[in-house]
Design a protein around this motif. Structure first.
Motif, short mmCIF file in Angstrom:
data_model
loop_
_atom_site.label_atom_id
_atom_site.label_comp_id
_atom_site.label_asym_id
_atom_site.label_seq_id
_atom_site.Cartn_x
_atom_site.Cartn_y
_atom_site.Cartn_z
N ILE A 65 0.86 -1.18 0.00
CA ILE A 65 0.00 0.00 0.00
C ILE A 65 0.90 1.23 0.00
N PRO A 66 0.71 2.15 -0.95
CA PRO A 66 1.62 3.30 -1.08
C PRO A 66 1.65 4.26 0.10
N SER A 67 0.52 4.41 0.81
CA SER A 67 0.48 5.39 1.89
C SER A 67 -0.56 5.00 2.93
N GLY B 143 7.01 11.33 -17.57
CA GLY B 143 7.88 12.34 -16.96
C GLY B 143 7.44 12.70 -15.55
N LYS B 144 6.29 12.17 -15.13
CA LYS B 144 5.80 12.45 -13.77
C LYS B 144 6.38 11.50 -12.74
N GLY B 145 6.83 10.33 -13.15
CA GLY B 145 7.38 9.34 -12.22
C GLY B 145 6.28 8.50 -11.59
N GLY B 146 6.63 7.26 -11.24
CA GLY B 146 5.72 6.40 -10.53
C GLY B 146 4.75 5.62 -11.39
N GLY B 147 4.81 5.79 -12.71
CA GLY B 147 3.88 5.10 -13.59
C GLY B 147 4.41 3.76 -14.06
N THR B 148 3.61 3.11 -14.89
CA THR B 148 3.95 1.77 -15.39
C THR B 148 5.29 1.79 -16.14
N ALA B 149 5.45 2.71 -17.08
CA ALA B 149 6.68 2.76 -17.88
C ALA B 149 7.90 3.05 -16.99
N ASP B 150 7.71 3.90 -15.98
CA ASP B 150 8.81 4.19 -15.05
C ASP B 150 9.23 2.93 -14.30
N THR B 151 8.25 2.15 -13.88
CA THR B 151 8.54 0.93 -13.12
C THR B 151 9.24 -0.09 -14.02
N VAL B 152 8.81 -0.20 -15.27
CA VAL B 152 9.47 -1.09 -16.22
C VAL B 152 10.93 -0.66 -16.40
N THR C 80 0.49 10.44 3.18
CA THR C 80 -0.47 10.72 2.12
C THR C 80 0.00 10.14 0.79
N ALA C 81 -0.99 9.79 -0.03
CA ALA C 81 -0.71 9.28 -1.36
C ALA C 81 -0.14 10.42 -2.20
N SER C 82 1.01 10.16 -2.79
CA SER C 82 1.70 11.17 -3.58
C SER C 82 2.61 10.46 -4.57
N ARG C 83 3.17 11.21 -5.47
CA ARG C 83 4.10 10.62 -6.44
C ARG C 83 5.23 9.89 -5.70
N GLY C 84 5.76 10.50 -4.65
CA GLY C 84 6.82 9.85 -3.87
C GLY C 84 6.37 8.54 -3.24
N ALA C 85 5.12 8.51 -2.77
CA ALA C 85 4.58 7.28 -2.17
C ALA C 85 4.47 6.18 -3.23
N GLU D 167 6.21 5.95 -6.05
CA GLU D 167 7.56 5.53 -6.43
C GLU D 167 8.15 4.59 -5.38
N ALA D 168 7.93 4.89 -4.10
CA ALA D 168 8.43 4.03 -3.03
C ALA D 168 7.75 2.66 -3.08
N ALA D 169 6.45 2.65 -3.33
CA ALA D 169 5.73 1.38 -3.42
C ALA D 169 6.24 0.55 -4.60
N ASN D 170 6.46 1.19 -5.74
CA ASN D 170 6.98 0.47 -6.90
C ASN D 170 8.37 -0.07 -6.64
N SER D 171 9.21 0.69 -5.96
CA SER D 171 10.55 0.19 -5.61
C SER D 171 10.45 -1.01 -4.68
N GLU D 172 9.51 -0.97 -3.75
CA GLU D 172 9.29 -2.10 -2.83
C GLU D 172 8.87 -3.34 -3.61
N LEU D 173 7.97 -3.17 -4.58
CA LEU D 173 7.57 -4.30 -5.43
C LEU D 173 8.80 -4.94 -6.08
N LEU D 174 9.65 -4.10 -6.66
CA LEU D 174 10.82 -4.62 -7.38
C LEU D 174 11.81 -5.28 -6.45
#
Length: 161
Positions: free
Chosen positions: A64-66, A130-139, A99-104, A106-113
């Motif tokens: 959970i991101p936040s 270019g916003k970060g935290g999306g599908t392409a960023d995680t790939v 709170t749910a945010s771009r940083g949250a 990104e942190a959740a995606n890093s945890e997944l990886l």
């Protein structure tokens, strides 16, 4: 044991859902005997993946991101499924963000990886926004870390416009 994490689009068209679900089922089948799936269980691809992992008897880990994610980001139409997947999970990890945010995200995606042997990406190939935290960023993050990525985008799949 194989641990697969998921990233993917939330905005799948209604017609795409059965196509993606079937493709995920086919991809997961070889891992049936000893599978752990890691997902943020957002609406769309994350939830389809989590449902298919549990349907074949795999273990589910939810990230959970936040702390406020359930209250602020889970829409009423998705709440029952979200809550069911939380109940079905063998482990629920909430990232240390209030709170749910771009940083949250990104942190959740890093945890997944960090937890995964492979990444499953329900992804149409669109480059990062270019916003970060999306599908392409995680790939991109997975590939940069040397993590194998299985892209799932069956013929006929589309995103809402």
């Amino acid at each position: 044991m194989t641990t697969l994490a998921v990233t993917g689009h939330m905005d799948l068209t209604e017609e795409s859902v059965p196509l993606v679900r079937s493709a995920l089922r086919d991809l997961l089948e070889p891992y049936r005997e000893d599978l752990t799936g890691v997902s943020c269980i957002a609406a769309g691809a994350d939830t389809l993946f989590a449902e298919e992992v549990t349907a074949i008897g795999g273990r589910l880990v939810v990230v959970i991101p936040s702390e406020d994610y359930r209250e602020t980001k889970v829409k009423p139409a998705h709440a029952a499924v979200f809550d069911h997947l939380i109940e079905a999970a063998m482990d629920v990890v909430t990232m240390p963000h209030e709170t749910a945010s771009r940083g949250a995200y990104e942190a959740a995606n890093s945890e997944l990886l960090t937890r995964a042997d492979r990444l499953v990406a329900v992804w149409d190939g669109t480059p990062p926004s270019g916003k970060g935290g999306g599908t392409a960023d995680t790939v991109e993050e997975a590939r940069a870390a040397g993590l194998p990525v299985d892209v799932v985008w069956p013929g006929g799949a589309a995103r809402r416009t």
